[in-house]
Motif scaffolding. Structure first.
Motif, PDB file in Angstrom:
ATOM      1  N   SER A   3      16.566 -20.940 -19.396  1.00 54.49           N
ATOM      2  CA  SER A   3      16.108 -22.256 -18.921  1.00 54.49           C
ATOM      3  C   SER A   3      17.199 -22.930 -18.100  1.00 54.49           C
ATOM      4  CB  SER A   3      15.681 -23.123 -20.094  1.00 54.49           C
ATOM      5  OG  SER A   3      16.778 -23.398 -20.922  1.00 54.49           O
ATOM      6  N   LYS A   4      18.456 -22.625 -18.429  1.00 49.79           N
ATOM      7  CA  LYS A   4      19.550 -23.236 -17.659  1.00 49.79           C
ATOM      8  C   LYS A   4      19.540 -22.725 -16.225  1.00 49.79           C
ATOM      9  CE  LYS A   4      24.536 -23.496 -17.521  1.00 49.79           C
ATOM     10  NZ  LYS A   4      25.749 -23.076 -18.215  1.00 49.79           N
ATOM     11  N   LEU A   7      16.966 -24.396 -14.303  1.00 52.02           N
ATOM     12  CA  LEU A   7      17.269 -25.787 -13.993  1.00 52.02           C
ATOM     13  C   LEU A   7      18.285 -25.929 -12.856  1.00 52.02           C
ATOM     14  CD1 LEU A   7      17.556 -27.106 -17.647  1.00 52.02           C
ATOM     15  CD2 LEU A   7      15.814 -27.778 -16.010  1.00 52.02           C
ATOM     16  N   LEU A   8      19.030 -24.859 -12.606  1.00 52.77           N
ATOM     17  CA  LEU A   8      20.109 -24.989 -11.619  1.00 52.77           C
ATOM     18  C   LEU A   8      19.702 -24.688 -10.190  1.00 52.77           C
ATOM     19  CD1 LEU A   8      23.229 -23.913 -13.636  1.00 52.77           C
ATOM     20  CD2 LEU A   8      22.495 -26.173 -12.947  1.00 52.77           C
ATOM     21  N   LEU A  19      15.697 -27.409  -5.899  1.00 50.09           N
ATOM     22  CA  LEU A  19      16.753 -28.367  -6.204  1.00 50.09           C
ATOM     23  C   LEU A  19      17.232 -28.249  -7.651  1.00 50.09           C
ATOM     24  CD1 LEU A  19      17.920 -30.716  -4.460  1.00 50.09           C
ATOM     25  CD2 LEU A  19      16.422 -32.214  -5.741  1.00 50.09           C
ATOM     26  N   PRO A  20      18.549 -28.237  -7.886  1.00 50.73           N
ATOM     27  CA  PRO A  20      19.028 -28.246  -9.280  1.00 50.73           C
ATOM     28  C   PRO A  20      18.604 -29.541  -9.968  1.00 50.73           C
ATOM     29  CG  PRO A  20      20.833 -27.810  -7.746  1.00 50.73           C
ATOM     30  CD  PRO A  20      19.662 -28.237  -6.926  1.00 50.73           C
ATOM     31  N   VAL A  21      18.405 -29.495 -11.277  1.00 48.82           N
ATOM     32  CA  VAL A  21      17.958 -30.676 -12.017  1.00 48.82           C
ATOM     33  C   VAL A  21      18.977 -31.804 -11.827  1.00 48.82           C
ATOM     34  CG1 VAL A  21      19.021 -29.995 -14.233  1.00 48.82           C
ATOM     35  CG2 VAL A  21      17.028 -31.480 -14.237  1.00 48.82           C
ATOM     36  N   ALA A  22      18.477 -33.001 -11.512  1.00 49.89           N
ATOM     37  CA  ALA A  22      19.305 -34.191 -11.307  1.00 49.89           C
ATOM     38  C   ALA A  22      20.403 -33.961 -10.268  1.00 49.89           C
ATOM     39  CB  ALA A  22      19.923 -34.660 -12.623  1.00 49.89           C
ATOM     40  N   ALA A  23      20.183 -32.999  -9.353  1.00 54.97           N
ATOM     41  CA  ALA A  23      21.155 -32.696  -8.298  1.00 54.97           C
ATOM     42  C   ALA A  23      22.529 -32.354  -8.865  1.00 54.97           C
ATOM     43  CB  ALA A  23      21.248 -33.842  -7.294  1.00 54.97           C
ATOM     44  N   ILE A  24      22.547 -31.717 -10.036  1.00 54.52           N
ATOM     45  CA  ILE A  24      23.813 -31.260 -10.622  1.00 54.52           C
ATOM     46  C   ILE A  24      24.355 -30.131  -9.734  1.00 54.52           C
ATOM     47  CG2 ILE A  24      24.734 -29.905 -12.559  1.00 54.52           C
ATOM     48  CD1 ILE A  24      22.947 -31.628 -14.393  1.00 54.52           C
ATOM     49  N   PRO A  26      26.462 -26.953  -9.722  1.00 49.84           N
ATOM     50  CA  PRO A  26      27.133 -26.013 -10.615  1.00 49.84           C
ATOM     51  C   PRO A  26      28.081 -25.059  -9.889  1.00 49.84           C
ATOM     52  CG  PRO A  26      24.899 -25.306 -10.202  1.00 49.84           C
ATOM     53  CD  PRO A  26      25.148 -26.471  -9.297  1.00 49.84           C
TER      54      PRO A  26
END
Lengths: 114, 417
Positions: A3-4, A7-8, A19-24, A26
């Motif tokens: 899931s990570k 999300l990325l 898009l990475p979740v919340a624009a994080i 990594p």
């Protein structure tokens, strides 16, 4: 895919779905991929003969745009240095802090010619 | 004694006795936080939330919870601290009320924008001025658009159950949004009611801590940047992504409520219809006020009036579809608000949501917006019965009342203004 990983997203997203979740972000050091030189109106030019390798420009540069390179240099008076300081012109935004801080005035701000 | 034991049939399993205790809403919130084994609590005491902060501080001091309590100097710091704690992967909790929530306001958007699964208990309270420490939903309504999932509780048991579910919903990889669970200030936070808490094993197996690394968190071995600049070229996409996560959360909230019901026998949905099967008029409510409206419905049913009620449990994401379905067969709809949207098309904030939900689905009914109970003003069953009378009138004439009616006002024009 964990899931990570899901999300990325993608390194260079083209659409919402990538898009990475919340624009994080990594990917450490991603700013190296982005050039910021277009802001510059003056470029610093280092006079290698005058430079005493004190490193103050390297310390003060807010963008990490001064590079310490393993390159030997011999001055016109025969003084030998093991390192050479150079400017990363892709990331130098031309603020002139290096030229201001240089104690021996080895850095000159030269107008950018377009 | 021995005889009784001998005569007891062996095949009947021993009846598992449910623990039933007396607890206030504030106790229930603290128990829920303890039972899900929270890691970080940053909390600043404010009336009427203070007993939650006190209880948790006591539990940590007594070693009942292995958590870090951060003593912050304000609610702004409390929210900042829990957002940061959640960003490291910790299970983080805070609680607040009224002005405290207003002081957190800036960081509320950051919690949801950074998709940090923070859980908060909100003891609802009126906003100044004038200074008022009693219950209404002005503070909760102020956080409508902050991107938090909002769950309202009707009684002490629901405070506990909703908080346990909140952790599971917030931390779900398809959601990753902060969740707030409300408890009416004083009416729930300070009133003792029966509570059936679950064991800590049960709570943790229902809302388990997910393994580290299932979502991106701050980790020195795998560095990430959380909280980047979103220039016009990507900001909109990030916000749309957040809105889509809110839509996606419906599925998770529904599944969580159903599974909770399957395991613990108390099922939760987005709404709770009361006597709606054959209702002719209905009032939509939130929170603890619903119990009072239920009492009015019971009284009206005794008189032969087909009254019904719909309680909204999940206010964000708003259950428009479920609400429209519940209300499609009634002749008139009333909405009882305990907050004012000053200068709005209609001044009841909940009314606006209900009216939009119905109108978009082509359901046009006579509607009336009621506001009562501001700043802890007592609402009486007779007042609610009067509201139902107003609805019966509207059903007869087929016309909505186009402006909000304030009930229980001390005015020379009468108590309805």
């Amino acid at each position: 895919m964990s899931s990570k990983e899901k999300l990325l997203g993608k390194k260079y997203p083209e659409a919402l779905e990538d898009l990475p979740v919340a624009a994080i972000v990594p990917w450490p050091g991603s700013t190296l991929d982005v050039t910021t030189h277009a802001w510059r109106t003056f470029r610093p030019v280092i006079n290698q003969d005058k430079c005493v390798r004190c490193r103050l420009c390297w310390v003060y540069c807010p963008d990490g745009a001064i590079l310490e390179v393993d390159e030997e240099y011999t001055t016109s008076t025969g003084k030998k240095y093991k390192v050479t300081f150079k400017v990363d012109y892709d990331h130098c935004k031309g603020c002139g802090i290096c030229a201001n801080e240089c104690p021996v005035k080895a850095i000159e701000m030269v107008p950018e010619m377009k | 004694m021995a005889l009784a034991q001998e005569t007891k049939p062996k095949e009947v399993p021993e009846k598992k006795e449910k623990k039933r205790i007396a607890a206030t809403g504030a106790d229930a919130a603290a128990y829920a936080v303890r039972d899900v084994d929270v890691d970080v609590v940053a909390v600043y005491p404010i009336t009427p939330q203070a007993p939650i902060a006190e209880n948790i501080a006591q539990m940590i001091a007594d070693g009942e919870i292995d958590a870090e309590l951060i003593h912050v100097e304000s609610e702004h710091s409390a929210m900042s601290a829990v957002v940061a704690a959640a960003a490291t992967g910790a299970r983080a909790f805070t609680a607040t009320s009224s002005q405290g929530l207003e002081l957190m306001h800036e960081v509320l958007y950051i919690a949801s924008g950074l998709r940090q699964p923070v859980v908060m208990a909100l003891a609802t309270r009126a906003l100044s001025a004038p200074i008022n420490i009693w219950n209404d939903y002005a503070d909760a309504m102020g956080m409508r658009d902050t991107g938090w999932i909002m769950i309202f509780s009707e009684n002490v048991q629901e405070v506990y159950d909703n908080l346990i579910q909140a952790f599971r919903i917030a931390e779900h990889p398809d959601v990753l949004l902060p969740v707030v669970v409300t408890l009416d200030g004083y009416i729930l936070s300070h009133t003792t009611e029966p509570l059936e808490p679950m064991s800590r094993e049960e709570a943790l197996s229902f809302a388990p801590k997910r393994p580290r690394g299932y979502r991106p968190v701050l980790d020195p071995d795998e560095p990430v940047t959380i909280g980047v600049l979103g220039a016009p070229n990507w900001y909109q996409e990030v916000k749309v992504q957040q809105a889509l996560a809110m839509r996606e959360s419906r599925r998770v909230i529904e599944e969580t409520g159903k599974e909770f019901g399957r395991i613990f026998g108390r099922e939760y949905g987005f709404i709770e219809p009361y006597m709606m099967d054959d209702a002719e008029v209905a009032i939509v409510t939130l929170g603890a006020t619903s119990s009072l409206v239920k009492a009015a419905v019971n009284r009206l049913r005794e008189q032969g009036v087909k009254a019904g009620m719909v309680k909204i449990r999940v206010f964000r994401p708003f259950p428009a579809e479920e609400l429209a379905k519940a209300l499609e067969n009634v002749n008139a709809v009333g909405v009882l608000d305990r907050a004012v949207s000053f200068g709005g098309a209609v001044e009841g904030p909940l009314f606006m949501e209900v009216a939009t939900s119905l109108a978009l689905r082509g359901i046009v009914k006579p509607m009336v917006s009621f506001i009562h109970g501001l700043g802890g003003r007592d609402i009486f069953v007779k007042d609610v019965m009067e509201m139902y009378q107003k609805l019966l009138e509207a059903a007869k004439t087929g016309k909505s009342v186009t402006r909000t009616l304030f009930y229980g006002v001390k005015s020379r024009r009468g108590h309805v203004v």
